[in-house]
Design a protein around this motif. Structure first.
Motif, PDB file in Angstrom:
ATOM      1  N   LEU A  54      64.575 -39.848  -6.949  1.00  0.00           N
ATOM      2  CA  LEU A  54      63.629 -39.066  -6.155  1.00  0.00           C
ATOM      3  C   LEU A  54      62.324 -38.905  -6.925  1.00  0.00           C
ATOM      4  N   ALA A  55      61.251 -38.670  -6.205  1.00  0.00           N
ATOM      5  CA  ALA A  55      59.968 -38.399  -6.854  1.00  0.00           C
ATOM      6  C   ALA A  55      60.083 -37.120  -7.673  1.00  0.00           C
ATOM      7  N   ALA A  56      59.463 -37.096  -8.846  1.00  0.00           N
ATOM      8  CA  ALA A  56      59.573 -35.946  -9.740  1.00  0.00           C
ATOM      9  C   ALA A  56      59.044 -34.668  -9.096  1.00  0.00           C
ATOM     10  N   VAL A  57      58.173 -34.836  -8.089  1.00  0.00           N
ATOM     11  CA  VAL A  57      57.603 -33.654  -7.447  1.00  0.00           C
ATOM     12  C   VAL A  57      58.668 -32.878  -6.669  1.00  0.00           C
ATOM     13  N   ILE A  58      59.746 -33.547  -6.241  1.00  0.00           N
ATOM     14  CA  ILE A  58      60.782 -32.870  -5.446  1.00  0.00           C
ATOM     15  C   ILE A  58      61.471 -31.772  -6.245  1.00  0.00           C
ATOM     16  N   PRO A  59      62.105 -32.079  -7.397  1.00  0.00           N
ATOM     17  CA  PRO A  59      62.707 -30.982  -8.166  1.00  0.00           C
ATOM     18  C   PRO A  59      61.658 -29.985  -8.659  1.00  0.00           C
ATOM     19  N   GLY A  60      60.437 -30.456  -8.907  1.00  0.00           N
ATOM     20  CA  GLY A  60      59.389 -29.533  -9.329  1.00  0.00           C
ATOM     21  C   GLY A  60      59.093 -28.492  -8.266  1.00  0.00           C
ATOM     22  N   LEU A  61      59.005 -28.932  -7.016  1.00  0.00           N
ATOM     23  CA  LEU A  61      58.754 -27.994  -5.915  1.00  0.00           C
ATOM     24  C   LEU A  61      59.952 -27.071  -5.679  1.00  0.00           C
ATOM     25  N   LEU A  62      61.159 -27.599  -5.857  1.00  0.00           N
ATOM     26  CA  LEU A  62      62.351 -26.773  -5.665  1.00  0.00           C
ATOM     27  C   LEU A  62      62.404 -25.644  -6.700  1.00  0.00           C
ATOM     28  N   VAL A  63      62.103 -25.973  -7.954  1.00  0.00           N
ATOM     29  CA  VAL A  63      62.047 -24.930  -8.982  1.00  0.00           C
ATOM     30  C   VAL A  63      60.942 -23.938  -8.658  1.00  0.00           C
ATOM     31  N   GLY A  64      59.813 -24.450  -8.153  1.00  0.00           N
ATOM     32  CA  GLY A  64      58.727 -23.565  -7.751  1.00  0.00           C
ATOM     33  C   GLY A  64      59.144 -22.605  -6.654  1.00  0.00           C
ATOM     34  N   ILE A  65      60.035 -23.056  -5.764  1.00  0.00           N
ATOM     35  CA  ILE A  65      60.517 -22.188  -4.692  1.00  0.00           C
ATOM     36  C   ILE A  65      61.278 -21.002  -5.253  1.00  0.00           C
ATOM     37  N   HIS A  66      62.170 -21.251  -6.218  1.00  0.00           N
ATOM     38  CA  HIS A  66      62.959 -20.114  -6.722  1.00  0.00           C
ATOM     39  C   HIS A  66      62.093 -19.144  -7.513  1.00  0.00           C
ATOM     40  N   TYR A  67      61.002 -19.638  -8.121  1.00  0.00           N
ATOM     41  CA  TYR A  67      60.062 -18.709  -8.757  1.00  0.00           C
ATOM     42  C   TYR A  67      59.316 -17.892  -7.707  1.00  0.00           C
ATOM     43  N   ALA A  68      58.898 -18.553  -6.625  1.00  0.00           N
ATOM     44  CA  ALA A  68      58.164 -17.854  -5.565  1.00  0.00           C
ATOM     45  C   ALA A  68      59.023 -16.770  -4.914  1.00  0.00           C
ATOM     46  N   ILE A  69      60.309 -17.074  -4.706  1.00  0.00           N
ATOM     47  CA  ILE A  69      61.207 -16.101  -4.089  1.00  0.00           C
ATOM     48  C   ILE A  69      61.356 -14.866  -4.969  1.00  0.00           C
ATOM     49  N   GLN A  70      61.145 -15.024  -6.272  1.00  0.00           N
ATOM     50  CA  GLN A  70      61.300 -13.879  -7.173  1.00  0.00           C
ATOM     51  C   GLN A  70      60.177 -12.846  -7.038  1.00  0.00           C
ATOM     52  N   LEU A  71      59.224 -13.114  -6.154  1.00  0.00           N
ATOM     53  CA  LEU A  71      58.265 -12.069  -5.783  1.00  0.00           C
ATOM     54  C   LEU A  71      58.987 -10.897  -5.118  1.00  0.00           C
ATOM     55  N   SER A  72      60.227 -11.142  -4.686  1.00  0.00           N
ATOM     56  CA  SER A  72      61.026 -10.079  -4.062  1.00  0.00           C
ATOM     57  C   SER A  72      61.670  -9.162  -5.092  1.00  0.00           C
ATOM     58  N   ARG A  73      61.456  -9.384  -6.380  1.00  0.00           N
ATOM     59  CA  ARG A  73      62.080  -8.561  -7.413  1.00  0.00           C
ATOM     60  C   ARG A  73      61.876  -7.056  -7.215  1.00  0.00           C
ATOM     61  N   PRO A  74      60.668  -6.582  -6.859  1.00  0.00           N
ATOM     62  CA  PRO A  74      60.515  -5.132  -6.651  1.00  0.00           C
ATOM     63  C   PRO A  74      61.445  -4.578  -5.578  1.00  0.00           C
ATOM     64  N   VAL A  75      61.734  -5.384  -4.553  1.00  0.00           N
ATOM     65  CA  VAL A  75      62.625  -4.928  -3.483  1.00  0.00           C
ATOM     66  C   VAL A  75      64.021  -4.685  -4.032  1.00  0.00           C
ATOM     67  N   TRP A  76      64.545  -5.648  -4.814  1.00  0.00           N
ATOM     68  CA  TRP A  76      65.897  -5.494  -5.360  1.00  0.00           C
ATOM     69  C   TRP A  76      65.933  -4.357  -6.379  1.00  0.00           C
ATOM     70  N   GLY A  77      64.855  -4.209  -7.132  1.00  0.00           N
ATOM     71  CA  GLY A  77      64.803  -3.094  -8.067  1.00  0.00           C
ATOM     72  C   GLY A  77      64.845  -1.760  -7.364  1.00  0.00           C
ATOM     73  N   HIS A  78      64.132  -1.667  -6.244  1.00  0.00           N
ATOM     74  CA  HIS A  78      64.133  -0.411  -5.486  1.00  0.00           C
ATOM     75  C   HIS A  78      65.496  -0.131  -4.874  1.00  0.00           C
TER      76      HIS A  78
END
Length: 456
Positions: A54-78
């Motif tokens: 696969l193109a290297a950009v595919i796993p790169g974007l997938l890892v980027g997704i899990h970082y982006a989802i972690q913007l929800s951290r304040p919700v889980w903390g609350h």
């Protein structure tokens, strides 16, 4: 009125917080998180690029997704702030991480059958990975901040992160041994077994810790209310805002170097892949040693010198900036430069400031007017996740643009390292404005006030 032996023991625990053994137990949970994440970020990344072509950009974007989802951290903390158990969120998030990590490994079969079906399944799996990391990691830090005595927090942060690195190393070695000869089935099995093992270890490690007395003084602090109110309180707190800005800037500088150091050594110093891998190990050795120095110094002197954590943050950022400035110089004189020593110094300074920053987060987590440690840790964790997601991309983009515009590798690397050095300098200036407050006097008074509980 007299204090019973049980009351006396409780008072002693409250004043001193978690024992070192209990802190190590919580560190094992952070190690468990690292053990699963390294499989998705490193091993599966390689499989997608090499075995699946696969193109290297595919796993790169997938890892980027899990970082982006972690913007929800304040919700889980609350949720953990207003709920009855942080333990449930920690173990629940870790279980979700184990399951979704195994699902991500299983997408290798789908990619071979149909690329688009595999991509959709991988996006879903990495989204859940982000949720699991965010929920478990945020609540773990909030629990540690609430239960650890102030003078032990720098050392606690060191122990936790060093154990995480150890977990990554052990998992990488064990995975490498058990994946040969490689098959997709082996990858799924190894990931699933790893998830099951770390979940069991974490359940044993955390058992009973939440019942320990809280060292953050709850007597004069309001219970956490709505998520909106908690976020508003954090955003209205000048020190919380400064720390958020510092974490974003410093971790952006920290992560920007990740994907360019090995190409730098290969292109300008003529190092082989094996030699650049060893160079990466040298850097991580420096990080490990830097963390250890901060942890030992914090454990020995922070009670007598409360400004020591701040000193390590500022010194670590300035030292990291200086090491990067030397790398900028190295680009113009390569290969006549002591690259290994420079990289080790960079790792040492990175480790010193990073673990001191986590210690500061733990100190300021309990500085709010209400009991919202989880939201505070979530905000700072989200800032770190965004920085890590942007850093790797930013480094490669600036390097690519530099090589394209100048036609000279040395000039391009000089530009990237210089920008990182400036970011670290700016981070140090922000850190100087953060006043690491001592534990409020009311907390101490609450711990040392005579007990009014009659003898039984």
């Amino acid at each position: 009125m007299f204090r019973t032996a049980a009351n006396h023991r409780e008072h002693h625990q409250t004043a001193n917080g978690l024992s070192w053994f209990a802190i190590v137990r919580l560190g094992l949970i952070q190690a468990s998180l690292g053990s699963i994440v390294v499989l998705t970020n490193s091993t599966l990344n390689r499989v997608m690029v090499v075995e699946l072509s696969l193109a290297a950009v595919i796993p790169g974007l997938l890892v980027g997704i899990h970082y982006a989802i972690q913007l929800s951290r304040p919700v889980w903390g609350h949720r953990s702030d207003v709920g009855s158990s942080r333990t449930a969120w920690i173990l629940g998030g870790l279980a979700l991480l184990a399951i979704s990590g195994t699902a991500a490994a299983a997408t290798t079969f789908l990619f071979e059958a149909n690329f688009y079906v595999g991509l959709v399944a991988a996006i879903a799996a990495y989204t859940l990975i982000g949720v699991g990391i965010g929920a478990s990691g945020t609540c773990l830090l909030a629990l540690m901040a609430a239960k650890t005595a102030p003078e032990r927090r720098a050392s606690a942060a060191t122990i936790t992160w060093m154990l995480m690195i150890a977990g990554i190393v052990v998992t990488s070695i064990a995975t490498g041994i058990n994946l040969d000869p490689y098959t997709h089935s082996r990858l799924v099995a190894v990931t699933a077994i790893t998830g099951l093992v770390v979940l069991c270890v974490s359940a044993l490690a955390i058992a009973g810790i939440e019942k320990k007395p809280t060292v953050i003084g709850d007597k004069d602090r309001k219970p956490a209310t709505s998520f909106q109110e908690s976020i508003k309180e954090v955003l209205n707190d000048p020190e919380a805002r400064l720390l958020t800005l510092f974490i974003f800037m410093s971790m952006l500088a920290y992560s920007t170097q990740d994907l360019i150091l090995e190409p730098f050594a290969g292109l300008l110093f003529g190092m082989s892949p094996g030699e650049t891998t060893k160079l990466s190990g040298t850097q991580h050795g420096g990080v490990f040693f830097g963390m250890a120095v901060v942890g030992i110094a914090g454990g020995l002197f922070s009670k007598r010198k409360p400004g020591l954590i701040k000193f390590f943050i500022v010194a670590g950022c300035l030292g990291s900036g200086l090491a990067l400035a030397f790398l900028s110089l190295a680009a113009s004189v390569a290969p006549a430069w002591p690259l290994e020593a420079n990289i080790f110094a960079l790792g040492f300074m990175n480790g010193a400031f990073a673990v001191a920053a986590v210690g500061t987060m733990m100190v300021l987590a309990g500085a709010g007017k209400s009991s919202n440690e989880g939201v505070r840790m979530g905000v700072w964790g989200a800032a770190q996740a965004v920085s890590f997601g942007l850093g790797g991309v930013a480094g490669t983009v600036v390097l690519t643009l530099g090589r394209w515009s100048t036609g000279n590798d040395a000039t391009a690397f000089t530009l990237v390292f210089a920008l990182e050095a400036i970011l670290f300098l700016m981070s140090a200036l922000v850190a100087l404005r953060i006043g690491v407050k001592p534990v409020p006097r009311r907390d101490t008074e609450a711990h040392t006030a005579p007990s009014t509980v009659p003898a039984e």
